[in-house]
Each structure stands twice: as structure tokens, then as C-alpha cells.
Design an enzyme around this catalytic site. Structure first.
Site, PDB file in Angstrom:
ATOM      1  N   HIS A 270       2.875  -0.276   2.243  1.00 37.32           N
ATOM      2  CA  HIS A 270       2.024   0.888   2.483  1.00 37.32           C
ATOM      3  C   HIS A 270       1.758   1.054   3.984  1.00 37.32           C
ATOM      4  CE1 HIS A 270      -1.285   3.745   1.400  1.00 37.32           C
ATOM      5  NE2 HIS A 270      -1.727   3.342   2.576  1.00 37.32           N
ATOM      6  N   GLU A 271       1.226   0.011   4.597  1.00 37.73           N
ATOM      7  CA  GLU A 271       0.908   0.093   6.025  1.00 37.73           C
ATOM      8  C   GLU A 271       2.195   0.255   6.837  1.00 37.73           C
ATOM      9  OE1 GLU A 271      -2.088   0.662   6.696  1.00 37.73           O
ATOM     10  OE2 GLU A 271      -2.895   0.034   4.757  1.00 37.73           O
ATOM     11  N   HIS A 274       2.892   3.883   7.172  1.00 35.98           N
ATOM     12  CA  HIS A 274       2.088   4.465   8.263  1.00 35.98           C
ATOM     13  C   HIS A 274       2.699   4.069   9.605  1.00 35.98           C
ATOM     14  CE1 HIS A 274      -1.246   6.100   5.966  1.00 35.98           C
ATOM     15  NE2 HIS A 274      -1.532   4.948   5.398  1.00 35.98           N
ATOM     16  N   GLU A 300      -0.580   9.789   4.774  1.00 33.68           N
ATOM     17  CA  GLU A 300      -0.597   9.037   3.521  1.00 33.68           C
ATOM     18  C   GLU A 300       0.694   9.283   2.722  1.00 33.68           C
ATOM     19  OE1 GLU A 300      -2.913   6.925   3.363  1.00 33.68           O
ATOM     20  OE2 GLU A 300      -2.846   6.192   1.309  1.00 33.68           O
TER      21      GLU A 300
END
Ligand code: ZN
Length: 506
Positions: A270-271, A274, A300
Site C-alpha cells: 500500500h505505502e 503511494h 489512494e
């Protein structure tokens, strides 16, 4: 001063403000990764000083004067040119930020700190009551803030006004349509999945997994998706997050659980999503408001893309399972791609948003969105909030919290009256599929290349159609350019329905 001089001066002015903000970001990153607990008071003061100076400079008359000097010139340039975009985006932010009186900003900051303390106390008693007064005050102040913002940006309602800071150009009317459509499909889908829980097991993820080996696995996953470790690093923190200090320095954090394989791996993916976005924004935008993402929701979309669309796919696990097995030969002995695919896609209605899966997640957001909207623009009294929360959880997810700790006290966002940020999570889910679908039309080899461990065709598409623009466009403009149409929930709904109907034999 001629126009070119004014523009150069504007760039210098914005560059200094950006330096202050990035320095504050370094302090904040350090606070969450390395700082000893007793450093907190000093650090808060330093962060507040930097934040105040940056805010004062940005809302100063100097900014207004420089913007006015270049406005007419910029309006004559192509809409998507760097110069016109920089002036347009800076003007929008300037109008929003300078519409708030320093008094209100300060009052909000103090009420936020009081709210946070009261929220902690309420969590300890598992009851909304100790938080009630501080929260009611925050709601009143946010209404005041929203009214000031609405005047500056011409928003039709308070929620629209607050939304502009998170999702420029987006409105409640659009969100109501979006959530209405999601509700139609997702509420019955979640009900049917809940009745067939025995079909999918994630037991293999819940074993002892050595923490340092898990760390290795998260690095392996980040390398696979293309995260550049010469321009970034990963550290550990309680709550995973991503921050960037400018070109060449992107910071990710993750957390590792010794008894769960998924926690750390998916937080890193997830990170990492980003982080890829951060690393993909052109360096020429550095030290300007264009150096960043389009919006919270579009940011997101990139994290959800790598975490869910890629990280929870058969293609990913075809390539990645042998890597995981090499690190955990005992735990993953005899585990097939199919078993792993099912385990990482288990769906179950739960009480806590951050633990929610791909299907149920948006319903958690819908609860918060509708309540925030009704608090700010409707007639929902603060005293009715706990009951309204529970009613919606029951209606959408079929679960009722045993206490407020598992209900409306669970997220930190409301402790400071942080409204209008939640929709970004759902927008991220929806946009990730709208972009992915289009990427696969342009590059049909994407799924197969992921199966071979080559994620570069997907990353290249995102670099070209999303990352390259930095913060130039609104979410709607970006989607129009990248996919040929505005926000559309159908690719997401098709994906979810197809994937989970198969998993749960619906
Ligand atoms: Zn995120």
C-alpha cells in the site's frame, strides 16, 4: 516588475515555503520512526513554528500580489502548461487558505488538541460521553470554517467547501451518486458473502512468521513493484504512512506482526503505491505546489492498485509465492497459489475500518461520509451520533458495535474534527480500477507480465497518465485525460462482483 520577473519571484517565494513544509515533514517522519518518547514536547513546538511560518508566508499579501502580477499572462497560456497550472493551483489554494482568519485557525488548533485528549479519555471508557462536548465544539467550529471556505470558493454547501481541500472540484452531489450506486451493489453482496464464510480460509496467514524474514519479504515486494531504494527507504512505525521530502527522497513505513503474514506485506505494498507516485512526479515540479499528487483520492488509487488489484491477484502470487516460500519453507509447505489467493482475499463484515477487506471497506466509509454530511449540512444532532452510527453499521454491514470504542471512536480523524477526508479512501478504490481497466486496454500484456514478475508495463502506464502530471489537474480532469471519461464506479463494481462471486460461489 515585468511578468517574467514576477513569475521568477513567485517560484522563489513558493520554493521557500515548500522548504519549510518539507523540513516539517522530516521532523514528523522522525517523530513516528525514531524519536524517543520524551522528545515529544520539544518536537511539537518545532513543528508548530515551522507550520506557522509556512502558513503566514503562503497567506501573505506577497503571495496575492505576485499571483495578481502573473494571472493575466498565465491565463493566455495552454491550460496544461506548467506555468498556467502552477498559477491556477496556487491561486486555488491561496483563496482557500487566506479565507480563514488567523483567530479561527488558532481556535481550531486548540479545539483539536482538546478534542484529541477528550477522545483518548472516551476511548478508555469505551463511551462517547467524555468526548461529546469537545466534539460538539469541533462541529460548530468546522461549520464556521466551512462557511468561510464556501464564500472563498463558491461551494454550494459546507461539505463541498471542506471537500475542496481534499478533492478539488468534487461535490456532495457527485459523492451521493457514487455512494448510492456502490450501496446498491455492495450491501447485498456483503450479505451473501457473510452467509458463506466457511468457503474461504485465511488460516495459513495466521501462524508464527519470523519478523526479520517478514521484513525481507516486504523489501522483496517493494523491489518487485519498482520502488527505487536509491531514492527512498522503508522504516517501521506504529501506523504505516508515506511522506516525501522532494525528488530523490521518498519515505515509507510499515509494521510487522509476528503472528500474521498479511499485515506487514500489504501495508508495504500500500505505502509502496503511494511511494511510486511520489517518485514518479517530475523533478521539475520540485519546490512548487505542483510537486505532489492530484488529490487524496487519486493518491489512494495508486496505493490500492498495488496493494489490492496487483497484490491480491493470482498473477502476483504466481510469481511471488516461491519468494515467500523461500523465506518461510515450513509455514508455506504445500501451499498452492490458489490457497494463497483465497487466503489473502477472505472477506468478512467487521466493526473496524482499518481491518476491512476490499468488499466491505467502502461501506465503512459510507457510514462516516453520510454522518459527516448530516452533521455539517443536515439536521443530525451530535447527541444522536452513537445511535446513528450503530444503525448504519447494522444496515450496511449487518454488525452492531458492542460499545463506542468499536464504533464512532475508532478513527483518529474525528478526534480533531477532521471531516471530508474519508471519501478519498473510497474514491481511491474506485479510481484504481478505472485506471487499471484503461491501462489493460492500452497494454493487454499487463496481467501476464505481472505473472512473470515484471510490473513495469503497469508502472509505465501510471507514470505517463497519472504521475507525470503532479498536482496539475483536478481528479475529474485527470480521469478525463487518462480514461476518456469522468469518475465511473462500474469498473470497480465489475471487478469486485466478478472476483468475489467466484471466491464465494455466488
Ligand atoms: Zn493510503
Amino acid at each position: 516588475m515585468d511578468v517574467q520577473q514576477a513569475y521568477t519571484r513567485l517560484l522563489e517565494h513558493l520554493g521557500e515555503i515548500d522548504d519549510l513544509q518539507r523540513a516539517a515533514a522530516v521532523l514528523s517522519w522522525d517523530r513516528q520512526t525514531n524519536m524517543p518518547p520524551r522528545g515529544s514536547a520539544t518536537r511539537s513546538r518545532q513543528a508548530a513554528t515551522l507550520g506557522r511560518i509556512a502558513h503566514e508566508r503562503f497567506t501573505s499579501e506577497e503571495t496575492g500580489r505576485l499571483l495578481a502580477a502573473v494571472e493575466e499572462w498565465a491565463a493566455g497560456l495552454p491550460y496544461d502548461s506548467d506555468e498556467a497550472s502552477l498559477v491556477r493551483v496556487t491561486k486555488r489554494r491561496y483563496a482557500l487558505q487566506s479565507s480563514l482568519s488567523p483567530k479561527l485557525v488558532e481556535t481550531l488548533s486548540i479545539a483539536g488538541a482538546q478534542g484529541f485528549d477528550a477522545w483518548l479519555e472516551a476511548r478508555a471508557t469505551r463511551s462517547f460521553r467524555p468526548f461529546r462536548d469537545a466534539f460538539a465544539r469541533l462541529v460548530e467550529l468546522r461549520k464556521e470554517e466551512a462557511d468561510a471556505l464556501a464564500e472563498a470558493c463558491g461551494a454550494a454547501c459546507r461539505y463541498d467547501a471542506l471537500l475542496q481541500r481534499h478533492e478539488p472540484g468534487m461535490t456532495v452531489a457527485q459523492l451521493d451518486r457514487l455512494f448510492g450506486r456502490l450501496k446498491e451493489v455492495l450491501v447485498p453482496l456483503v450479505r451473501r458473502i457473510a452467509e458463506r464464510q466457511e468457503l474461504v480460509s485465511d488460516a495459513i496467514l495466521h501462524q508464527r512468521y519470523d519478523e526479520s524474514r517478514q521484513w525481507e519479504l516486504t523489501l522483496e515486494a517493494l523491489r518487485l513493484i519498482g520502488f527505487d531504494f536509491t531514492s527512498g527507504r522503508q522504516d517501521r512505525s506504529v501506523h504505516p504512512f508515506t511522506t516525501g521530502f522532494g525528488p530523490g527522497d521518498t519515505r515509507l513505513t510499515t509494521r510487522i506482526f509476528a503472528d500474521h503474514l498479511g499485515g506487514g506485506l500489504f501495508a508495504s505494498l500500500h505505502e509502496g503505491g503511494h511511494g511510486l507516485y511520489d517518485q514518479g512526479v517530475p523533478a521539475r515540479f520540485a519546490r512548487t505546489p505542483l510537486y505532489g499528487g492530484t488529490s487524496g483520492g487519486v493518491h489512494e488509487s495508486q496505493s490500492r492498485l498495488w496493494e489490492n488489484v496487483v497484490g491480491r491477484s493470482r498473477e502476483f502470487w504466481s510469481f511471488f509465492l516461491p519468494k515467500a516460500r523461500a523465506l518461510f519453507p515450513e509455514q508455506l509447505r504445500g501451499v498452492t497459489v490458489e490457497v494463497m489467493y483465497r487466503a489473502v482475499n477472505r472477506s468478512t463484515p467487521s466493526l473496524i475500518r482499518v481491518d476491512a477487506d476490499e468488499v466491505t471497506y467502502n461501506l465503512h466509509i459510507m457510514v462516516r461520509y453520510e454522518l459527516e454530511r448530516d452533521l455539517l449540512d443536515g439536521d443530525l444532532p451530535v447527541d444522536d451520533l452513537p445511535e446513528a452510527w450503530n444503525r448504519k453499521m447494522e444496515a450496511y454491514l449487518g454488525v452492531t458495535p458492542p460499545d463506542d470504542l468499536h464504533g464512532l471512536l475508532q478513527d483518529i480523524h474525528w478526534s480533531r474534527g477532521g471531516f471530508a477526508g474519508f471519501p478519498g479512501y473510497t474514491l481511491g478504490n474506485v479510481i484504481s480500477l478505472q485506471l487499471y481497466e484503461r491501462a489493460c486496454q492500452d497494454r493487454p500484456d499487463i496481467p501476464e507480465s505481472i505473472r512473470r514478475g515484471d510490473t513495469s508495463p503497469l508502472l509505465e502506464w501510471m507514470r505517463t497518465h497519472v504521475h507525470a502530471h503532479g498536482a496539475k489537474f483536478t481528479p475529474e480532469e485527470l480521469l478525463q485525460r487518462a480514461t476518456g471519461r469522468g469518475l465511473d464506479p462500474e469498473p470497480y463494481l465489475n471487478y469486485i462482483t466478478r472476483k468475489f462471486s467466484e471466491l464465494y460461489e455466488l
